[in-house]
Design a protein around this motif. Structure first.
Motif, PDB file in Angstrom:
ATOM      1  N   PRO A 235      -5.548 -15.040  33.804  1.00  0.00           N
ATOM      2  CA  PRO A 235      -4.298 -15.036  34.569  1.00  0.00           C
ATOM      3  C   PRO A 235      -4.577 -14.778  36.047  1.00  0.00           C
ATOM      4  O   PRO A 235      -5.482 -14.011  36.376  1.00  0.00           O
ATOM      5  N   THR A 236      -3.861 -15.451  36.922  1.00  0.00           N
ATOM      6  CA  THR A 236      -3.856 -15.061  38.340  1.00  0.00           C
ATOM      7  C   THR A 236      -2.382 -14.994  38.747  1.00  0.00           C
ATOM      8  O   THR A 236      -1.512 -15.361  37.962  1.00  0.00           O
ATOM      9  N   GLU A 237      -2.103 -14.549  39.947  1.00  0.00           N
ATOM     10  CA  GLU A 237      -0.696 -14.453  40.362  1.00  0.00           C
ATOM     11  C   GLU A 237      -0.087 -15.833  40.615  1.00  0.00           C
ATOM     12  O   GLU A 237       1.132 -15.977  40.613  1.00  0.00           O
ATOM     13  N   THR A 238      -0.924 -16.862  40.807  1.00  0.00           N
ATOM     14  CA  THR A 238      -0.375 -18.203  41.050  1.00  0.00           C
ATOM     15  C   THR A 238      -0.146 -18.913  39.718  1.00  0.00           C
ATOM     16  O   THR A 238       0.986 -19.053  39.275  1.00  0.00           O
TER      17      THR A 238
ATOM     18  N   TYR B  47      -2.486 -19.854  35.687  1.00  0.00           N
ATOM     19  CA  TYR B  47      -3.694 -19.495  34.924  1.00  0.00           C
ATOM     20  C   TYR B  47      -4.846 -20.386  35.365  1.00  0.00           C
ATOM     21  O   TYR B  47      -4.674 -21.591  35.551  1.00  0.00           O
TER      22      TYR B  47
ATOM     23  N   HIS C 223      -4.073 -10.797  41.170  1.00  0.00           N
ATOM     24  CA  HIS C 223      -3.775 -10.354  39.804  1.00  0.00           C
ATOM     25  C   HIS C 223      -4.833  -9.341  39.345  1.00  0.00           C
ATOM     26  O   HIS C 223      -6.029  -9.611  39.431  1.00  0.00           O
TER      27      HIS C 223
ATOM     28  N   THR D  86       1.638 -21.307  33.414  1.00  0.00           N
ATOM     29  CA  THR D  86       2.055 -20.046  34.029  1.00  0.00           C
ATOM     30  C   THR D  86       2.137 -18.910  33.005  1.00  0.00           C
ATOM     31  O   THR D  86       2.617 -17.833  33.314  1.00  0.00           O
ATOM     32  N   CYS D  87       1.699 -19.169  31.760  1.00  0.00           N
ATOM     33  CA  CYS D  87       1.535 -18.089  30.787  1.00  0.00           C
ATOM     34  C   CYS D  87       0.433 -18.494  29.804  1.00  0.00           C
ATOM     35  O   CYS D  87       0.035 -19.664  29.754  1.00  0.00           O
TER      36      CYS D  87
ATOM     37  N   CYS E  38       2.810 -15.508  35.233  1.00  0.00           N
ATOM     38  CA  CYS E  38       2.337 -15.461  36.620  1.00  0.00           C
ATOM     39  C   CYS E  38       3.496 -15.142  37.559  1.00  0.00           C
ATOM     40  O   CYS E  38       4.566 -15.739  37.460  1.00  0.00           O
TER      41      CYS E  38
ATOM     42  N   ARG F 189       8.586 -19.431  40.639  1.00  0.00           N
ATOM     43  CA  ARG F 189       8.090 -18.740  39.439  1.00  0.00           C
ATOM     44  C   ARG F 189       8.511 -19.476  38.169  1.00  0.00           C
ATOM     45  O   ARG F 189       7.781 -19.516  37.186  1.00  0.00           O
TER      46      ARG F 189
END
Ligand code: AMP
Ligand code: MG
Length: 318
Positions: free
Chosen positions: A23-26, A28, A115, A143-144, A165, A277
């Motif tokens: 995972p990253t904040e942007t 995966y 993240h 994003t997940c 994310c 998001r």
């Protein structure tokens, strides 16, 4: 297994040349040791990504960043202000980075993700991780963890689940003047950090490149068709643009006052960050059933610009 043990296990796989979704904040990412050509090759193969498309290399601290790339003054300022965070900086590469990672270019794209799981994983490895989005090439970014499992579950050695994310769109990519082939600073990809924030931090303007990607004859991250669902996606600004006989799904920017069965929306409150998001997860959900989609463009500022960029690349070019 608790998350610490999972990170240990993931680091072991990466040290042995395997590939791990993180995972990253942007979005995966699908990670491998950035300096191992055999490990990096596995990323390209798992994604079906063409070898001409260079990867972003992720670091956990400045010492690691300096071991792979040369920082000019503007890059120093940007890293100081926006790292860790959703900004990728194109830098002159050092010899430690193999050709396969940069698609043969003399520059390398570098980012320090915010993240905590990504940051801890990279630090635990002690080496930089190349990580493009963990999706088949050309499809919507994940994003997940479930998005990764659905599409690449059997092609990766491990998936670290870090929840959803927080940003939901890929990093902003910038090219400082020192490596820019057009002289001035450039934004190669819109993302969570917008041109105005970059200009305020660096004291110079960031403009759109005149050529698709000045660094490379083919620029897949900037391909016109990318991030695309299988359903046909059409864009609109005003509801009046939707044909009267349209019978598919309609995605509004903000929740409409009257909701019909075919209506979806990117944000409850009208916040461009919330829309960013939600964007990819909603497109994936809608793509589970066939049928055309009309989606409203976001206001053209901040992360709204990144949303519009992804929407236009995902839209149907008939
Ligand atoms: P992704 O990893 O899928 O988020 O996309 C990474 C994108 O970064 C690529 O598709 C390129 O457009 C861009 N990129 C990576 N490295 C470079 C580089 N050295 N010069 C210019 N663009 C780059
Ligand atoms: Mg990608």
């Amino acid at each position: 297994m608790d998350i610490d043990s999972q990170i240990d296990e993931a680091a072991k796989i990466l040290r042995e040349g395997g590939i791990v979704a993180m995972p990253t904040e942007t979005v995966y990412g699908l990670a491998a040791d950035a300096c191992s050509p055999t490990a990096v090759r596995k990323i390209f193969e798992a994604k079906g990504r063409p070898f001409i498309d260079p990867l972003i290399v992720h670091v956990s601290d400045m010492q690691m960043a300096r071991s792979i790339a040369v920082f000019d003054d503007i890059a120093e300022v940007l890293a100081e202000k926006f790292w860790p965070g959703p900004l990728t900086i194109i830098l002159k590469k050092k010899a430690s980075v193999p050709d396969i990672t940069t698609a043969g270019m003399e520059t390398v794209a570098v980012r320090m993700p915010a993240h905590p799981i990504a940051a801890r994983l990279i630090a635990r490895c002690g080496f930089a991780l190349a990580a493009p989005s963990a999706n088949p090439f050309g499809y919507i970014s994940p994003t997940c963890a479930a998005h990764v499992r659905d599409q690449l579950g059997d092609r990766v050695d491990m998936i670290l689940d870090g929840g959803e994310c927080s940003r939901g769109v890929e990093s902003t990519i910038v090219m400082p003047p020192a490596v820019s082939t057009e002289g001035g600073a450039l934004i190669l990809r819109h993302g969570p950090i917008c041109a105005e924030e970059l200009a305020a931090a660096a004291g110079i303007n960031f403009s759109q490149p005149k050529k698709a990607n000045p660094a490379h004859p083919v620029a897949p991250g900037m391909l016109k068709s990318h991030y695309a669902p299988k359903s046909k996606l059409f864009l609109f600004k005003d509801l009046s643009e939707i044909p009267e006989d349209f019978s598919g799904r309609v995605v509004h920017f903000v929740r409409p006052s009257k909701v019909l069965g075919r209506d979806y929306w990117l944000t409850e409150s009208g916040d461009v960050n919330e829309a960013a998001r939600n964007l990819f997860a909603l497109l994936r959900t809608l793509d589970k059933t066939r049928g055309d989609i009309y989606c409203q463009m976001a206001p053209d500022f901040g992360a709204g610009r990144a949303v519009n960029d992804r929407l236009s690349r995902a839209s149907f070019k008939g």
